[in-house]
Design a protein around this motif. Sequence first.
Motif: not given
Length: 817
Positions: A231-233, A280-288, A304-307, A316-321
Amino acid sequence: METAKNPPVEPAVAPSLGRIRKIAVLGAGVMGAQIAAHCVNAGFPVLLYDLPAQGADRSAVARKAVTGLARLNPAPLALPALARHIEPLNYDEHLDRLHECDLVIEAIAERLDWKEQLYRLILPALGPRATLASNTSGLSLGALSASLPEDIQPRFCGVHFFNPPRYMPLVELIPGPRTAPELLDRLETFLVAGLGKRVVRAKDTPNFIGNRIGVFGIMAAMVEADRHGLTYDMVDELTGKRLGRAKSGTFRTADVVGLDTLAHVMRTMQDGLPDDPFHPAFATPPVLAELLRNGALGQKAGAGFYRKAGKAILRLDPQTRDYVPADARLDDAVAAALAQRDPVGRLQALRACDHPQARFVWALLRDTFHYAAVHLADIADNARDLDQAMRWGFGHAQGPFEVWQAAGWLQVARWIQEDIDQGHALAAVPLPAWVFEGPVAQAGGVHTPAGSWNPSRGEFQARRKLPVYAAHLAPPLMFGEATEAGALLGDTVYEDADIRLWTAPAPGRGDVLIASFKTKMHTISPAVTAGLLRAIDLAEHSYRGLVVWQDGEPFSAGADLQAMLPAFMQGGAAAIEPMERDLQRVAQRMRNAQVPTVVALAGLALGGGCEIAVHASARVAHMETYIGLVEVGVGLVPGAGGLAYCARRAAELRAASAPDAPLLWFVQKFAQAVATAQVSRSALEARDIGYLRESDPIVPHPDALLHAALQQAGALADAGWRPPLPQPFPVAGRDGIATLTAQLVNMRDGGFVSAYDYELGLAVAEVICGGDVDPGSLVDEEWMLAQERRAFLRLLGQPKTQERIAGMLKTGKPVRN
């Protein structure tokens, strides 16, 4: 008869290399306005330009930006009043005034066409010797320079301030294809000596050094977090202080910087580095990408990633958004591995552990080491510049090469190459040959006493020898740069576990004794107190002066309460009285020594640290010095002469400026500062409060502090230093106590202070006003020190004070009871 002498011939000087007296900043956005603020902090007037506004005030855009500086946190201005030295202008009405400026910093949005258009507009008004610099974070200096006339190109370069400019030390200096080498030397000198910056010279490649490596690290963290299911945290917990980086970690840092800013830098790498093997690692992640589409740009947008939800921080939960409570919990084995002090053992433990958290940390370090080694020759002259960029621009305790070298250069290199060969790395490109063979392999890393590795030259490159660096007597060294014998600066005169007394290397500096504390946070333990008394005795006997200077921040967090606790537990307040008297004795000896005493201040100077400083003969301070008498936070009053100083200084200020004014006018400011535990937010504000004097120099660069302090001590000695003769001074007395008490009652009844804060405020008022005496009564230092001691020891026996001390020792934070 003497023959007439020819007038001196002025040496040929390349254009734009004159003294910088006034600065123009083009672009009043957040970054441009903050660069302007940092320049006026350092004493340089600034013209701040932006587009003309509609209406009567054509400079409204720039004026609004200057006004807005007061609302930014952390504060860009060292004192709010400095805003008056930033003059808001517009291009239509005031372009001719650009001729007044010796340095012009363009800081508009990162659009090549916009910058080129602005250059065409301003060039006719540019002074014939002015330097033009672009504050670009990643645009090509070659492309920008190509739009300029040939006679301007030698005095054009890139100068990339990191955000926020007042607090982030790094500035990247980037030459264009035709930038004059002398210009770079002179501009580096100005940035270091004038603005107090740490300068790294970068090559003209996309995102230069800091953002190239730092943003790659963020992108690698995103990829590896997804691979390892973290997770992000949890990522932030792993990549913050435990890894020797900023406590905000990765994703909180991204939120603070702004996800739109992060995405812009990522796009620069995506578009500008199509052939990078790590592309290839420079690609913008879908979540971002989704966060950007939704306007969730991080802290400035509220999400953002946090609220933040009330006092709770949601991630932010990347699965459920959805945003869910942050609940990161570190595995015990991983926490133990990260806690190891031995860098070799720490990395071995992380690589050997199968837990996803450990695998993530190893993968992130591996990716960063790999990328830095592959691209070192492309982006920097040497490994030192790359590591310093990460230290100073991203808050890392060590750069990637330092971490790698400390953990065992060749062993870590073999682990990295194994992962590359097995397809675990982010790119298949092998490590460069210089990693495994030749001088680097033989030296066990890229940093040596001879210098740092320059892969283009195939040699270890020494630091630049610009004259400005001669004043940096103890610059921070890279891991591996100092020999064992040379790691300790100067010659030791006396040393124990808590303090070192020493002299700086000759020539011309060995006649001043230096005292440096070795305690945590440079707190003042009984051993430090004894060491300072020894230092003053030694200085009076054998030296021309005494300087108190610390190797790194803070100057001092105050008295060491933990060291005093055993005595208090055994004998109560009475057992503390001898320590209290010794603290007062140190302060008085600093004031009355037969040689000048000078204190070099940087970072926190709290409580006893403040009291030592104010009683010295003189002080030199870095701009980022935060001074305060904060004893009420632990339920006490200043006990080492702090209130005696305040009372005496108030009397001196009245005598010097308004001898007929009520003394209480001058006492009140000090009383309020002490009763509210006010800490200055800059050295300038410390001067405004009264803890620094107008005669105390404020030094832009922290590495020049020791030199400045030694110079100050020598100058005072040369001038025939004598300590001040004892002289009684007037105090505000019982009338002053009554007035301050009434103010405290209003604060208590209005809910601004607690009931115990009110009691502490009363104690401050009674001491600072000299006790129960007539207004204007003349008292001496001993009278005031006795007042202090009685109040200090009385409060020490109070249960609520003991609660505050216990809370501070347990949590490091003040308790409000």
